[in-house]
Scaffold this motif. Structure first.
Motif, short mmCIF file in Angstrom:
data_model
loop_
_atom_site.label_atom_id
_atom_site.label_comp_id
_atom_site.label_asym_id
_atom_site.label_seq_id
_atom_site.Cartn_x
_atom_site.Cartn_y
_atom_site.Cartn_z
N GLY A 28 0.80 -1.22 0.00
CA GLY A 28 0.00 0.00 0.00
C GLY A 28 0.83 1.27 0.00
O GLY A 28 2.05 1.21 0.16
N PRO A 29 0.16 2.42 -0.21
CA PRO A 29 -1.29 2.58 -0.36
C PRO A 29 -1.81 2.02 -1.68
O PRO A 29 -1.13 2.08 -2.69
CB PRO A 29 -1.49 4.09 -0.29
N PHE A 33 -9.91 -0.61 -6.30
CA PHE A 33 -9.82 -1.22 -7.62
C PHE A 33 -8.58 -2.10 -7.74
O PHE A 33 -8.63 -3.20 -8.29
CB PHE A 33 -9.80 -0.12 -8.68
N SER A 34 -7.45 -1.63 -7.20
CA SER A 34 -6.20 -2.40 -7.27
C SER A 34 -6.22 -3.62 -6.36
O SER A 34 -5.59 -4.63 -6.66
CB SER A 34 -5.01 -1.51 -6.89
N LEU A 35 -6.94 -3.52 -5.26
CA LEU A 35 -6.97 -4.63 -4.31
C LEU A 35 -7.62 -5.88 -4.89
O LEU A 35 -7.27 -7.00 -4.52
CB LEU A 35 -7.72 -4.21 -3.04
N VAL A 59 -7.74 0.83 8.96
CA VAL A 59 -7.41 1.32 7.63
C VAL A 59 -7.90 2.76 7.51
O VAL A 59 -8.95 3.12 8.06
CB VAL A 59 -8.04 0.43 6.54
N GLU A 60 -7.14 3.58 6.79
CA GLU A 60 -7.52 4.97 6.59
C GLU A 60 -7.25 5.38 5.14
O GLU A 60 -6.50 4.71 4.42
CB GLU A 60 -6.75 5.89 7.54
N LEU A 75 -7.02 6.18 -2.33
CA LEU A 75 -6.00 5.25 -1.86
C LEU A 75 -6.24 4.91 -0.39
O LEU A 75 -6.69 5.76 0.39
CB LEU A 75 -4.60 5.84 -2.03
N LEU A 76 -5.91 3.70 -0.03
CA LEU A 76 -6.09 3.22 1.34
C LEU A 76 -4.77 2.72 1.89
O LEU A 76 -3.92 2.22 1.15
CB LEU A 76 -7.11 2.08 1.37
N ARG A 77 -4.61 2.81 3.19
CA ARG A 77 -3.40 2.29 3.84
C ARG A 77 -3.74 1.84 5.25
O ARG A 77 -4.78 2.23 5.81
CB ARG A 77 -2.31 3.35 3.90
#
Length: 441
Positions: A28-29, A33-35, A59-60, A75-77
């Motif tokens: 990440g991030p 869609f990428s996950l 997660v944020e 984006l998530l991280r």
């Protein structure tokens, strides 16, 4: 509810959460869609898991990126401050305790020296002293960082020895080289260190924790098979056959390299550790007529030996003023290690062999070049041609990082939940029927 594979719906939800957490943590991030492609999950499953993890504070959001022709993707991280881990290294000269957040930012560190006083080396490993150092260190790092103990995922501990487990005592340490005979370390720590009941201890061999660190965060990333060597006062190794799974500690240092050879600190004759560990290296230099520094720890003494072999101003080359005896002992040590590496190559055929530990890193590339040459000459040609031998990249404190990764790995395995909650799943009908059948025969 059961699915056809035998796993429950709860199992599948946990596995989905694990997949998302691991990809966000290591890659990440990432956008939702990428996950999907990275985890193999449907877009709906990804959305559901992410919504849970955001609600739980794990997660944020971390900005956005443009998409091809559409609106920007969020984006998530992993949120670094959502949980914390403590890593402990019970090492040769000190007990090191470090507190990390989920991003592995060091928040506090305490080092407690192990005394060199006493007639025998094992005196410094008095169990009560070590447990006291861990107790004080854990309390101190939490206080320094202002972190409540119930925010911890757990406390990981790297130890010198074989670790077994019993229902009564948890992790039990068999440390023959340090005089520990079936020490119930987990029980002693649990009784001594005031932590909440849900904060668990994860105790394992120091070479294994080093292997965990290098495979996840260091020079082992991307390798499917590797051997990570811990070269300190003694030597050990961790064999890894899956980059995301814990490796297996092997007592490589007690492989016999010379029949009726030198007495090892484990009591046997001819072990690799009797020739290649830093303690043995310094002793062999003394026996050959060298003059190791007295009344200092092994790290300082090894630094002095290297300075004698390679005087300041000459870089990595021996020359005028070099201590010929120190050079000869170092070269012989390189050959013993090379022979030991050849056994690892022939037995496990790894993609990489990585050398860590304070002594291995201090000896460095110059020494490793000689070890590599000897390993190649002793090993079978095909596996030797397909292995890369190099130094670890996480520094001499990697055992502590790896120890902290032990509770993190378990946290991932449980899908980011510290406690499994929910009703017990009923066993399949066939299982109950066969159990009843066996009981009545």
């Amino acid at each position: 509810m059961k699915v056809r594979s035998g796993r429950t719906v709860r199992d599948l939800r946990r596995e989905n959460r694990t997949a998302v957490l691991q990809r966000l943590y290591f890659d990440g991030p990432l956008s939702r869609f990428s996950l999907g492609p990275l985890t193999g999950l449907s877009s709906g499953s990804v959305s559901n898991v992410v919504a849970e993890l955001v609600t739980e504070g794990l997660v944020e959001e971390a900005g956005s990126v443009d998409s091809a022709g559409g609106r920007p993707r969020t984006l998530l991280r992993i949120r670094p401050q959502s949980r914390y881990m403590i890593g402990v290294d019970i090492g040769e000269t000190r007990v090191r305790v470090e507190l990390f957040d989920l991003a592995l930012t060091e928040l506090a560190r305490v080092e407690k020296p192990l005394s060199l006083d006493g007639p025998r080396r094992v005196d410094r490993y008095d169990v009560g002293v070590v447990v006291g150092h861990v107790r004080a260190g854990v309390t101190e790092v939490l206080e320094r960082a202002g972190i409540a103990a119930d925010r911890l995922l757990g406390v990981g501990v790297g130890v010198p020895g074989i670790v077994s487990r019993t229902p009564e005592d948890g992790a039990v340490v068999h440390g023959q080289t340090i005089g520990w005979d079936a020490v119930p370390l987990e029980r002693l720590l649990r009784e001594s260190v005031p932590l909440p009941a849900n904060v668990l201890y994860y105790i394992d061999n120091g070479a294994k924790t080093l292997g965990q660190a290098e495979m996840w965060f260091g020079a082992g990333r991307g390798a499917q098979s590797a051997v990570v060597v811990l070269f300190g006062s003694g030597v050990g190794a961790c064999v890894v056959t899956d980059d995301m799974s814990p490796g297996r500690a092997v007592e490589w240092g007690h492989l016999t390299v010379r029949v009726r050879g030198r007495r090892c600190r484990c009591g046997a004759l001819g072990c690799l550790e009797a020739y290649a560990g830093a303690e043995a290296l310094l002793e062999r230099w003394r026996e050959a007529g060298g003059e190791p520094l007295a009344d200092v720890d092994e790290e300082t003494a090894l630094t002095a030996m290297l300075a004698a072999a390679y005087p300041a101003g000459q870089g990595d080359e021996a020359g005028p003023g070099s201590d010929a005896t120190a050079l000869a002992v170092l070269e012989e040590t390189a050959e013993y290690l090379g022979a030991g590496f050849s056994d690892l190559i022939n037995l496990f055929q790894p993609e990489r062999i990585l050398v860590g530990g304070w002594a291995g890193l201090q000896l460095g590339t110059r020494f490793l070049d000689s070890v590599r040459a000897h390993a190649t000459s002793y090993a079978l040609a095909y596996p030797a041609a397909h292995v890369q031998i190099g130094l670890g990249t996480l520094g001499p404190d990697a055992v502590t990082v790896g120890a902290a990764a032990l509770p993190l790995a378990d946290f991932f395995e449980r899908g980011g939940r510290q406690e499994e909650a929910g009703p017990q799943e009923q066993a399949p009908v066939w299982q109950t029927t066969l159990q009843d059948r066996a009981a009545h025969r």
